[in-house]
Motif scaffolding. Structure first.
Motif, PDB file in Angstrom:
ATOM      1  N   GLY A  47       3.916   1.027 -12.858  1.00  0.00           N
ATOM      2  CA  GLY A  47       5.262   1.110 -12.306  1.00  0.00           C
ATOM      3  C   GLY A  47       5.560   2.448 -11.676  1.00  0.00           C
ATOM      4  O   GLY A  47       6.637   2.634 -11.093  1.00  0.00           O
ATOM      5  N   SER A  48       4.622   3.388 -11.748  1.00  0.00           N
ATOM      6  CA  SER A  48       4.874   4.733 -11.213  1.00  0.00           C
ATOM      7  C   SER A  48       4.242   4.948  -9.840  1.00  0.00           C
ATOM      8  O   SER A  48       4.553   5.925  -9.164  1.00  0.00           O
ATOM      9  CB  SER A  48       4.343   5.792 -12.185  1.00  0.00           C
ATOM     10  OG  SER A  48       2.930   5.643 -12.344  1.00  0.00           O
ATOM     11  N   GLY A  49       3.328   4.045  -9.429  1.00  0.00           N
ATOM     12  CA  GLY A  49       2.633   4.234  -8.168  1.00  0.00           C
ATOM     13  C   GLY A  49       3.507   3.916  -6.967  1.00  0.00           C
ATOM     14  O   GLY A  49       4.242   2.927  -6.950  1.00  0.00           O
ATOM     15  N   ALA A  50       3.427   4.754  -5.940  1.00  0.00           N
ATOM     16  CA  ALA A  50       4.175   4.508  -4.700  1.00  0.00           C
ATOM     17  C   ALA A  50       3.420   3.484  -3.855  1.00  0.00           C
ATOM     18  O   ALA A  50       2.197   3.338  -3.963  1.00  0.00           O
ATOM     19  CB  ALA A  50       4.355   5.812  -3.931  1.00  0.00           C
ATOM     20  N   LEU A  51       4.156   2.802  -2.980  1.00  0.00           N
ATOM     21  CA  LEU A  51       3.552   1.759  -2.155  1.00  0.00           C
ATOM     22  C   LEU A  51       2.435   2.312  -1.270  1.00  0.00           C
ATOM     23  O   LEU A  51       1.349   1.711  -1.190  1.00  0.00           O
ATOM     24  CB  LEU A  51       4.626   1.088  -1.290  1.00  0.00           C
ATOM     25  CG  LEU A  51       4.112   0.024  -0.306  1.00  0.00           C
ATOM     26  CD1 LEU A  51       3.428  -1.116  -1.046  1.00  0.00           C
ATOM     27  CD2 LEU A  51       5.268  -0.507   0.546  1.00  0.00           C
ATOM     28  N   ASP A  52       2.685   3.459  -0.618  1.00  0.00           N
ATOM     29  CA  ASP A  52       1.657   3.998   0.277  1.00  0.00           C
ATOM     30  C   ASP A  52       0.400   4.397  -0.482  1.00  0.00           C
ATOM     31  O   ASP A  52      -0.714   4.272   0.017  1.00  0.00           O
ATOM     32  CB  ASP A  52       2.209   5.184   1.077  1.00  0.00           C
ATOM     33  CG  ASP A  52       2.738   6.299   0.193  1.00  0.00           C
ATOM     34  OD1 ASP A  52       2.904   6.066  -1.023  1.00  0.00           O
ATOM     35  OD2 ASP A  52       2.993   7.403   0.721  1.00  0.00           O
ATOM     36  N   THR A  53       0.554   4.827  -1.723  1.00  0.00           N
ATOM     37  CA  THR A  53      -0.610   5.170  -2.544  1.00  0.00           C
ATOM     38  C   THR A  53      -1.429   3.927  -2.869  1.00  0.00           C
ATOM     39  O   THR A  53      -2.664   3.930  -2.786  1.00  0.00           O
ATOM     40  CB  THR A  53      -0.159   5.843  -3.853  1.00  0.00           C
ATOM     41  OG1 THR A  53       0.570   7.022  -3.552  1.00  0.00           O
ATOM     42  CG2 THR A  53      -1.368   6.204  -4.710  1.00  0.00           C
ATOM     43  N   LEU A  54      -0.740   2.851  -3.230  1.00  0.00           N
ATOM     44  CA  LEU A  54      -1.423   1.597  -3.542  1.00  0.00           C
ATOM     45  C   LEU A  54      -2.124   1.030  -2.309  1.00  0.00           C
ATOM     46  O   LEU A  54      -3.248   0.532  -2.400  1.00  0.00           O
ATOM     47  CB  LEU A  54      -0.426   0.582  -4.100  1.00  0.00           C
ATOM     48  CG  LEU A  54       0.197   0.922  -5.463  1.00  0.00           C
ATOM     49  CD1 LEU A  54       1.282  -0.087  -5.818  1.00  0.00           C
ATOM     50  CD2 LEU A  54      -0.875   0.961  -6.542  1.00  0.00           C
TER      51      LEU A  54
END
Length: 337
Positions: A47-54
């Motif tokens: 739940g902590s990951g940003a969309l661009d990182t994923l």
């Protein structure tokens, strides 16, 4: 009749387009790999990951997985190339027939092959009243033309010759190899898509139950789902595009081989809407002379309509729109024919 130059120009152009479409089908595997990687990362995220990182991490994983995906698809195609005749036989109940059993059928096909210097494909028959036929095989030694008992019962000698010429044209143009690859690739894409859909349901229930919120998790899941749906839809569109183009060219090729557009038109009218092979999977029906199975509003029909095909034969091959003169004996090969 179609001018030879025009016909062969269309065949060559169709082969180039088909090669690009088949390449597009394989590219869709990498798109699905990216979508599945993104889906997996979204599931594993706390739940902590940003969309661009994923999205970036999914791209990296796709690059690493690309060789494995290519190998898996290659092995799948190789296995199908080796065993497609056996698989089709099981799916349709088709059996080999000998010259002694269907002398006229063999003679008609042999004469067509001799006229163009082609090798004689095998002949098989399905014992069903539905009038239909299809060509199959991915290598010369596997090429087979399968007809139904209903086709032999309904068509006279000239109409049967036109149907054999149609299927022989599919073999001659390399259509059977291309279509079987397309069917296999799309089948694998559909299997992966269904697996992903089920996985997405598990992910959603898990996420809801755990109360994990925030970050780019759900946005990544939405993007992954959209990519998988797009890949599946594009694979279907490409397969349908391949099928529709080939039927027109095979009809034209039948006229070129038999010099009888009216026989092809008459055969199409006699089988129209009657060729449903009840126990055959949809992939087999896509190979058939006529596929009466339709999607909503014909959007997902794999074949052009019989009327459209007849219209093309009338406009470009000199056929007559209404054929009343051709007899229709009870059994092909009857001396009355």
């Amino acid at each position: 009749m179609l001018p030879a130059f025009g016909l062969y120009t269309h065949i060559q152009a169709n082969r180039r387009r088909s090669a690009l479409l088949i390449a597009g089908l394989f590219i869709l595997f990498y798109l699905m790999t990216y979508g599945l990687s993104l889906l997996w990362l979204a599931f594993a995220d706390d739940g902590s990951g940003a969309l661009d990182t994923l999205l970036s991490e999914a791209a990296t994983r796709t690059l690493w997985l690309a060789p494995l995906v290519t190998a898996i698809v290659g092995v799948w195609i190789w296995c199908a190339a080796r065993f497609n005749a056996f698989i089709l036989g099981l799916a349709t109940g088709a059996n080999d027939i000998t010259r002694a059993e269907e002398t006229e059928l063999f003679t008609l096909l042999q004469n067509l092959c001799i006229s163009r210097g082609l090798s004689m494909p095998r002949l098989r028959i399905i014992e069903t009243d539905a009038p239909n036929a299809y060509a199959s095989g991915m290598r010369p030694e596997q090429y087979t033309i399968t007809v139904t008992r209903g086709l032999l019962d309904r068509l006279d000698k000239r109409e049967l010759e036109a149907v054999l010429a149609h299927e022989l044209t599919h073999i001659r143009n390399g259509d059977v190899r291309t279509m079987m690859i397309a069917v296999l690739v799309v089948g694998l894409i559909s299997f992966i898509g269904e697996f992903a859909w089920r996985s997405l349901g598990s992910v959603s229930r898990s996420a809801t139950g755990s109360g994990k919120k925030g970050g780019g998790r759900f946005a990544a899941m939405a993007v992954a789902l959209a990519l998988l749906i797009v890949a599946w839809m594009l694979s279907i569109v490409i397969r349908f595009s391949l099928s529709r183009r080939r039927e027109y060219l095979a009809d034209a090729g039948a006229v070129e081989l038999t010099h009888n557009a009216d026989a092809m038109i008459s055969a199409l009218r006699k089988i129209e809407g009657k060729g449903e092979l009840q126990d055959a999977p949809s992939a087999v029906m896509e190979l058939c002379l006529d596929n009466p199975r339709k999607g909503f509003s014909d959007l997902f029909a794999t074949h052009p309509s019989i009327e459209d095909r007849i219209d093309a034969l009338v406009r470009y091959a000199g056929g007559q729109p209404v054929i009343d003169a051709l007899p229709s004996p009870a059994v092909a090969g009857d001396p009355a024919a």
